[in-house]
Design an enzyme around this catalytic site. Structure first.
Site, mmCIF file in Angstrom:
data_model
loop_
_atom_site.group_PDB
_atom_site.id
_atom_site.type_symbol
_atom_site.label_atom_id
_atom_site.label_comp_id
_atom_site.label_asym_id
_atom_site.label_seq_id
_atom_site.Cartn_x
_atom_site.Cartn_y
_atom_site.Cartn_z
ATOM 1 N N THR A 39 70.282 18.592 45.613
ATOM 2 C CA THR A 39 70.582 17.626 44.798
ATOM 3 C C THR A 39 72.017 17.949 44.268
ATOM 4 O OG1 THR A 39 68.317 17.567 44.051
ATOM 5 C CG2 THR A 39 69.715 16.939 42.545
ATOM 6 N N HIS A 42 74.108 15.950 46.452
ATOM 7 C CA HIS A 42 74.027 14.569 46.402
ATOM 8 C C HIS A 42 74.974 14.296 45.151
ATOM 9 C CE1 HIS A 42 71.110 13.023 49.237
ATOM 10 N NE2 HIS A 42 70.638 14.290 49.131
#
Length: 340
Positions: A39, A42
């Protein structure tokens, strides 16, 4: 204190800032280790996390440390406690929170995503988000509690039954945790599907019964021969790209459950063979964050039944967060952690 801020697209800035003040129901945690999550990768590339990110913010939602100060209304934590942080904070008022699906919370906040988190020397943490861990647990292992908790939710969703044959797609940190949890849950045989040789070797070391390279011809046939039947009962996809998802369907036997656990790119699509789903009676599930599994993850890590040592391959100082993120993206690493 020293803190590394996400400033926007592919920009990290390390600064000296004031140590955060705490409220009456908060504790000040001296962060020790924080994992670099997919994450975070990202977000670094401008995509959302579990919730929308507004820079500047201190990322890092997989972390552990020591309680250094407690608020005036704290009753269950004390200075000196070793704690791991559950980053996800739910509103408790939306329809999802009130119907047993709080991971779908419309107003979710998250330490290290929407609020300052673990890539800093200190963090102010609501008491409810801090879980005590035994002091004999190394901090770098305690920092892995959040990913273990997320994997536990995925295992719950997968509904593995004793005697099931399982394929885990991906030999990264998540795949290797999933593989060990599937084994604990009672899987008869577990195959890890991973193109990287180093990760396949680690998978076998950690208890996989077989590790295959999905880039080689005949990989599905090899797995079927190993299982002694045409496909797996449960497939857990932990990569997040279309070839990995395609292989999940290739591994699936009739009546199989496929869990798409990975974090794909926003807007990613997959061309699904609907007749195959119909004819094979496949069940396809998603899995999102870690509702009510953080305490169980603490227990599993403290028990020593899950081996996290071989998964953690690289350690960086907080000043070198950008290098840590890039290493997490490389094929050289499995799990990268940052020392605050």
């Amino acid at each position: 204190m020293k803190a590394s801020f996400f400033m926007g697209l592919k920009t990290i800035k390390t600064m000296d800032v004031d140590t955060p003040e705490i409220g009456p129901r908060e504790v000040l945690v001296r962060n020790k280790y924080c994992g670099v999550c997919g994450t975070d990768v990202h977000i670094y590339h401008g995509e959302p996390g579990s919730a929308d990110v507004t820079p500047p913010v201190i990322l890092g939602h997989e972390y552990a440390g020591v309680v250094e100060k407690v608020g005036s209304e704290i009753t269950k934590l004390k200075v000196g406690d070793h704690v791991t942080i559950d980053p996800n904070i739910y509103c408790g008022q939306c329809i999802w929170c009130r119907t047993g699906k709080k991971q779908m919370c419309e107003n979710m906040q998250a330490l290290g995503v929407t609020m300052n988190g673990g890539f800093a020397e200190y963090c102010a943490v609501p008491e409810a988000q801090a879980f005590v861990v035994p002091k004999e647990v190394p901090f770098e292992y305690a920092a892995m509690t959040e990913p273990v908790a997320c994997c536990l939710h995925g295992i719950d969703v997968a509904n593995i039954k004793a005697g099931d044959n399982v394929v885990v797609i991906g030999g990264g940190a998540i795949g290797l945790i999933m593989m060990q949890l599937a084994k604990m849950t009672g899987a008869a045989k577990i195959v890890v599907s991973e193109p990287n040789e180093m990760r396949r070797e680690v998978a076998l070391k950690l208890g996989a019964d077989m590790a295959v390279n999905p880039m080689e011809e005949g990989y599905v046939e090899k797995v079927n021969e190993f299982f002694g039947e045409p496909g797996a009962d449960v497939i857990i996809e932990c990569v997040g790209n279309n070839p990995a998802v395609s292989s999940a369907f290739a591994y699936a036997k009739k009546g199989a459950t496929i869990v798409l656990f990975s974090v794909p790119k926003v807007g990613a699509e997959f061309n699904l063979n609907l007749f195959d789903v119909y004819k094979k009676e496949l069940t396809i599930k998603g899995s999102f964050v870690n509702p009510d599994t953080h305490s169980r993850a603490v227990n599993i890590i403290a028990s020593g039944r899950i081996d996290l040592g071989p998964i953690i391959t690289h350690t960086f100082d907080v000043e070198n967060l950008e290098d840590a993120i890039k290493m997490q993206m490389s094929n050289e690493s499995i799990k990268v952690v940052v020392k605050a």
